[in-house]
Design an enzyme around this catalytic site. Sequence first.
Site, PDB file in Angstrom:
ATOM      1  N   GLY A 178      16.846  42.863  18.302  1.00 42.10           N
ATOM      2  CA  GLY A 178      16.016  44.566  18.334  1.00 42.10           C
ATOM      3  C   GLY A 178      17.605  44.812  19.432  1.00 42.10           C
ATOM      4  N   GLY A 223      13.292  46.849  24.254  1.00 43.70           N
ATOM      5  CA  GLY A 223      12.131  46.640  23.562  1.00 43.70           C
ATOM      6  C   GLY A 223      12.440  45.088  24.010  1.00 43.70           C
ATOM      7  N   GLY A 224      13.514  44.370  24.026  1.00 39.64           N
ATOM      8  CA  GLY A 224      13.052  42.397  23.794  1.00 39.64           C
ATOM      9  C   GLY A 224      12.626  42.335  25.224  1.00 39.64           C
ATOM     10  N   GLU A 278      17.426  38.604  21.156  1.00 42.36           N
ATOM     11  CA  GLU A 278      19.007  38.629  20.803  1.00 42.36           C
ATOM     12  C   GLU A 278      19.125  40.443  20.669  1.00 42.36           C
ATOM     13  OE1 GLU A 278      21.279  40.193  19.308  1.00 42.36           O
ATOM     14  OE2 GLU A 278      21.729  38.576  17.739  1.00 42.36           O
ATOM     15  N   CYS A 318      25.785  43.998  16.037  1.00 46.96           N
ATOM     16  CA  CYS A 318      25.496  43.342  17.300  1.00 46.96           C
ATOM     17  C   CYS A 318      26.175  42.834  17.471  1.00 46.96           C
ATOM     18  CB  CYS A 318      24.129  42.665  17.638  1.00 46.96           C
ATOM     19  SG  CYS A 318      24.147  40.700  16.585  1.00 46.96           S
ATOM     20  N   GLU A 368      26.474  49.175  25.921  1.00 45.56           N
ATOM     21  CA  GLU A 368      26.585  48.931  24.441  1.00 45.56           C
ATOM     22  C   GLU A 368      26.295  50.464  24.001  1.00 45.56           C
ATOM     23  OE1 GLU A 368      23.376  46.912  22.411  1.00 45.56           O
ATOM     24  OE2 GLU A 368      24.729  46.651  20.530  1.00 45.56           O
TER      25      GLU A 368
END
Length: 527
Positions: A240, A244-245, A264, A301, A394
């Site tokens: 995600g 969050g990660g 990831e 991704c 990104e």
Amino acid sequence: MELHGKNIVGHERSAEGTVTFRALAPGRDQPLDPQFHEATDAEVHAAFERAAEAFATCRRRRVDFAPFLECIAGEIEALGDALITRAAEETGLPEARLLGERGRTVGQLRMFAKVVRKGSWVDARIDHAIPDRKPIPKPDVRRMLIGIGPVAIFGASNFPLAFSVAGGDTASAIAAGNPVVVKAHPAHPGTSELVGRAIRRAAMAAEMPSGMFSLLHGTSERVGLAMVRHPLARAVGFTGSLRGGRALFDAANARPDPIPVYAEMGSINPVFLLPGALAGRADAIAEGLAQSVSLGVGQFCTNPGVVVGVAGDDLDRLTSTLRERIEETAPGTMLHRGILEAYERDLQELDGSSVVTLEARSRETPRRERTEAACCLLSTEAGDFLADRRLSREIFGPSTILVRARSREQLEAIAAGLEGHLTATIHGTEEDLEEHASLVSILESKVGRIIFNGFPTGVEVCPSMHHGGPYPATTNSLFTSVGTAAILRFARPVCYQGFPDAALPAELQDENPRRIWRLVDGELTRE
Ligand code: NAP
């Protein structure tokens, strides 16, 4: 099959909480039935308690997980059209894509069943004792991998099947012998329930203890954080956002007993265009790039977010073809409104910069009521790209930024300035590769996979795949989340010293009853 909207805790349904939510159909921007019950802390606790019991039972009984994995694949296929219909409603993804993803999901489950059956993944190593070694005797030492314990897994929004409830994380965690507690992604709770019920049926058919699998719903951070902080959780799998990660990684590290988090979190997947390729194939590369950028409405991704080439007529030709293709690309429905809003906000921020040019945009106007996003091509100069880090962030969606370098040195400076990413792509001739050997070695230190004359989207599921990369692409660059090596994230080595043969796991016994590959006294053998 009617959806019940409840959590699945072990073999039972559970709806203790009063907080409920509904899924949205992004293609119609309307809520869907039924109401889903957000898991309470007590339900999170119950799921992990049962998972820990199931883990202990399975270790004691030396359970074979291959039939369970195969049963899950069969039960998912048996859901038939109902699964595809619900997933299409909840995600806006086209049926063909979902059919392909279902194939990948069941393929992954069966692939891990084979890995379990073959058994050599445990990396067994045996060093026999040498009692009369001088000056001190050498003991008998044997080592292998075993499951790590209950794993908390977060379903990803952009792969509602292949990286969700029964996706690669779940398949690899179970293959290593671990129970899983899955947090359903709130953007596709119905799809999650259907798959969760299929796993529950498979668990019962394969006579797994209740607790090998639980599925928890939630739209608040509380549920995910409670899972990661639970004392019985042993590892975390996540795909995600960086936000969050990173939050889950920090929570796991703040525990009294930190646990590994395999998150990831995305990547800009830079594409480098070398002179020979630009001279010979500018139009073909532009066509391929346009397809790769817009595939799945850019929600991969591995989406190519930055394209770098040395300025000149060939790069101009490529830009002109790319412009045309991007303009021809119809807007597409994104997975949920939050993702669309983040995409538009990030694009606006770049477009507002004085050093960025909007080269092209889908000719058709996106329909807001269908949660649609336009495809976009931006451009900038290498000097500006190097000076402003925001330009290399990104943007999750169907866009890319073309960077015009003035020299080979600038091309390499861009590579050297990159953070960690999942992939990098090089388009070139073999002579280009030789001449730009230093670019390749810079990229080796920046990414997990380097692609030559291809495109980063489309990740092959196979033993040699590496889908990972240095931070911030992932929180642990040593491991992959795709392919058979993904199992290694959820296993831990244990070394047995001086044990009698009969008391050892079968994989380490002298007779090698499982006929697996082992490193015996330094030699790889199946004897
Ligand atoms: P997300 O916001 O990272 O959420 C993924 C899962 O993690 C959800 O179940 C979410 O639960 C949970 N979560 C997120 N932040 C958390 C926190 N601080 N504490 C506890 N749990 C947390 O991803 P998303 O909703 O799929 O999309 C948002 C953005 O993520 C996209 O715009 C894109 O930039 C990025 N993304 C990246 C990839 C990738 O391939 N790396 C894939 C999908 C999305 P709750 O919603 O219940 O909090």
